[in-house]
Every structure is written in structure tokens, then in C-alpha cells.
Design an enzyme around this catalytic site. Structure first.
Site, PDB file in Angstrom:
ATOM      1  N   HIS A 128     -14.346   4.460  -1.941  1.00 22.43           N
ATOM      2  CA  HIS A 128     -15.005   3.330  -2.618  1.00 22.43           C
ATOM      3  C   HIS A 128     -16.524   3.313  -2.407  1.00 22.43           C
ATOM      4  O   HIS A 128     -17.224   2.561  -3.091  1.00 22.43           O
ATOM      5  CB  HIS A 128     -14.432   1.995  -2.130  1.00 22.43           C
ATOM      6  CG  HIS A 128     -13.006   1.764  -2.510  1.00 22.43           C
ATOM      7  ND1 HIS A 128     -12.546   1.909  -3.795  1.00 22.43           N
ATOM      8  CD2 HIS A 128     -11.931   1.393  -1.762  1.00 22.43           C
ATOM      9  CE1 HIS A 128     -11.248   1.643  -3.829  1.00 22.43           C
ATOM     10  NE2 HIS A 128     -10.855   1.334  -2.605  1.00 22.43           N
ATOM     11  N   ASP A 165      -4.788   7.712  -4.028  1.00 21.75           N
ATOM     12  CA  ASP A 165      -4.793   6.392  -3.400  1.00 21.75           C
ATOM     13  C   ASP A 165      -4.417   5.353  -4.450  1.00 21.75           C
ATOM     14  O   ASP A 165      -4.723   5.510  -5.636  1.00 21.75           O
ATOM     15  CB  ASP A 165      -6.191   6.095  -2.845  1.00 21.75           C
ATOM     16  CG  ASP A 165      -6.225   4.856  -1.967  1.00 21.75           C
ATOM     17  OD1 ASP A 165      -6.208   5.001  -0.733  1.00 21.75           O
ATOM     18  OD2 ASP A 165      -6.272   3.737  -2.521  1.00 21.75           O
TER      19      ASP A 165
END
Length: 347
Positions: A128, A165
Site C-alpha cells: 500500500h 493479497d
């Protein structure tokens, strides 16, 4: 079975980057190490010493201002918040640099032919983290640092980054949005944090068609996820012909994980890894490195990682003590057809 060992490494400093009440805490990595200590893989795994990544390596993917913000956590005592859900403390600068450097070092061992493949067990996670922002528990984008290092410092010309993910790897997407040397493919639940990763996001100038988001509905399960990999992601990878495959391996799509609802299993994750091994064998001389991202149910995370490592090392049968969820998997054949139409004109 591979004739070379699987390279495995972790960043020990991460135990000091922790917040016991936060989902991303030191117990995540410790649970993995505890199970590895019990199960072990004698003769199949090669322990690799990680290193602290240099600032020039970080600056290939992050801005100087971002480095300073993370470095600032070292200068103040106690817990600090870089955004609403991303923390740091006086140990985070060192832990984050060691995490990125550990991924680089595992990748180095694989590219040098000293290991057949590898896995970097690192935290804080990374996918992220954008060029100029820490977010989603992530400080530096570990996998992006390793990809940029390989492209700059070795004979690697093309890197596939595949992200399974459960959350979209928005930071990795942002970093390589205009980079024609990287194909980024993300299989993630949608809608879900960080609420990016729409299928329409296909890459910027000079890299149009090299950013492939495959958002999946809750309940997709093992079969649907593997079908999406085989029928959309694999053909894209084959056309791109990477020299190296890096994988953002998050295990938060498991049916027992508290943060999402993709309904995957430990055996399903092992099957994903084996399929990526087959792809790497065909496309890039087995050069495959998994990088730990999410996974927040500790016992599930530990078994999923150990089974992934066993698959990398050539074991055939996964040990899944949790089994499958009770509900049926969702049929995503229409979704696969839509994505195939988008990427291959329906072929």
C-alpha cells in the site's frame, strides 16, 4: 523437486516495530517462525541474511520527503501515526529498511542461481505504500524496491509483480503506473480497502495495458481465484515474458481471516503458489520470489506461509488443518468472460 534450495529470510528488527492492539503487530511474524521451528524444512530451505537497504534503493520508488517522514519516527519516543491506521515508533525506520533490504537480498540469491526460488518473511508489509505516502500498515513498498533494484542493478529487463493479497496493491500500482518494464497484476476483493483497483485502471503513458486489476467479489473461493489466475493473469504474463516474477503474498483472503471475505483456504494458497512455480519454470528459469504482505488470523497465517514455503521447496501435499468454509464458492464464470473480453477481445 527443485535441486536448489528455497531461499528464506526474515527481518528480526520487525519485532520492535509493533503495536499489540493493532492487526499488524510483531506476533504475526513470530507465529510463522514458531511453526517453522516445529515443522522445519531440513535440506530444502536456505536461510539468507537480510540487509538494511540503502537510501538510493529506496529513492528509486519513494520520494525524499517520504523517506524523511518515515525517518522522523526514529527521532520521537513512543507510538506515532503516519495515517489513520499506519503507525510507527522509534524502531520503525530500521525495521522498514531491513524489510525492503531482505526482499532485495532474497531476490539477489535467486537471480545469482544460489536458490531455485525464495520467500521474504518481512514486516511491516509494503504494497500500500505509494511513492510519497505510508498507508494501510505499510511504510516502504518492499516488493517495488526489489523490482526496481533488479531492473537497475542486474540483467533483468522485465518484472511481473503479481499481488494476491485480498486488498488491492495501490502503492505498487502507483509506483509502476508508467513503467513499461513492469507488468502489475492484482487479484483482490472488491469493494474493499483501499477502494482502488478497478478493472479500468490499465496503466499510464508508455505502460498502457501493463496494469491489470482483476477485482473479485466476496466468496470467490479457491476454484474461482485459480480460474482467474489461469484464464486471465497467466496469458497476460506469457505475453509479457518476464525475466523475474515477484509475488505480493497476502493471506488475508482466507475464510477465517477477520478483515475480508474471499473464502480461500490454506490448500488453495498452496495451489496458487504451485501454479506460479509452473509459470516461472516456463517463463523465467524458476525465478520466483514471494514477499509477505497481509494475513491477520495468526494460526491461519502461519500454516498458509509454511505451506507456501513447502510448495516452493517441492512438497506436493498441503497440510490444511482448517479445511474449507461451509458455504459454496461463488460462480465467477461471467466475470472471467468479461475480463477476458477486456484483455483478449473475448478470445
Amino acid at each position: 523437486m527443485p535441486t536448489l534450495p528455497t531461499a528464506v529470510s526474515y527481518n528480526e528488527e520487525s519485532r520492535w516495530h509493533t503495536h499489540p492492539q493493532h492487526p499488524e503487530h510483531a506476533g504475526r511474524l513470530q507465529a510463522i517462525l514458531n511453526l517453522l521451528d516445529v515443522d522445519g524444512m531440513p535440506g530444502l530451505a536456505m536461510s539468507v541474511n537480510g540487509r538494511v537497504v540503502g537510501e538510493p534503493d529506496l529513492l528509486r520508488v519513494h520520494s525524499p520527503l517520504h523517506l524523511e517522514r518515515v525517518r522522523d519516527t526514529e527521532r520521537a519516543a513512543g507510538l506515532q501515526w503516519l495515517d489513520a491506521d499506519t503507525y510507527g515508533n522509534e524502531h520503525s525506520w530500521q525495521a522498514a529498511r531491513r524489510a525492503a533490504g531482505t526482499v532485495v537480498e532474497v531476490t539477489r540469491q535467486v537471480l545469482a542461481g544460489k536458490a531455485v526460488n525464495g520467500m521474504a518473511l518481512v514486516r511491516p508489509p509494503g504494497h500500500h505504500a505509494t511513492p510519497d505516502r505510508a498507508m494501510g500498515f505499510c511504510l516502504f513498498n518492499n516488493i517495488a524496491v526489489a523490482a526496481a533494484w533488479a531492473l537497475a542493478e542486474t540483467d533483468i529487463n522485465r518484472v511481473l509483480i503479481l499481488d494476491f493479497d485480498v486488498h488491492h496493491g495501490n502503492g505498487t500500482q502507483d509506483i509502476f503506473w508508467r513503467d513499461p518494464s513492469v507488468l502489475f497484476v492484482s487479484l483482490h476483493q472488491s469493494p474493499l480497502y483501499p477502494f482502488t483497483g478497478d478493472a479500468s485502471e490499465t496503466g499510464g503513458s508508455q505502460a498502457e495495458g501493463l496494469n491489470c486489476n482483476l477485482p473479485l467479489p466476496p466468496g470467490v473461493g479457491d476454484k474461482g481465484c485459480l480460474r482467474m489466475l489461469d484464464e486471465v493473469a497467466v496469458p497476460l504474463a506469457e505475453a509479457f515474458a518476464p525475466d523475474l516474477i515477484l509475488v505480493s503474498a497476502g493471506y488475508d483472503g482466507h475464510w477465517l481471516d477477520p478483515l475480508a471475505h474471499m473464502q480461500l483456504t490454506v490448500a488453495g494458497y498452496a495451489a496458487l503458489v504451485r501454479r506460479l512455480m509452473e509459470l516461472a519454470a516456463v517463463l523465467c528459469r524458476n525465478r520466483l520470489v514471494l514477499v509477505l504482505e497481509g494475513g491477520y488470523r495468526l494460526e491461519v497465517l502461519a500454516h498458509a506461509v509454511v505451506n507456501s514455503l513447502a510448495a516452493l521447496a517441492g512438497a506436493d501435499d498441503p497440510d490444511d488443518p482448517f479445511g474449507a468454509p461451509r458455504q459454496d464458492e461463488r460462480d465467477i464464470a461471467p466475470l472471467i468472460a468479461r475480463y477476458r473480453s477486456q484483455w483478449f477481445g473475448g478470445r
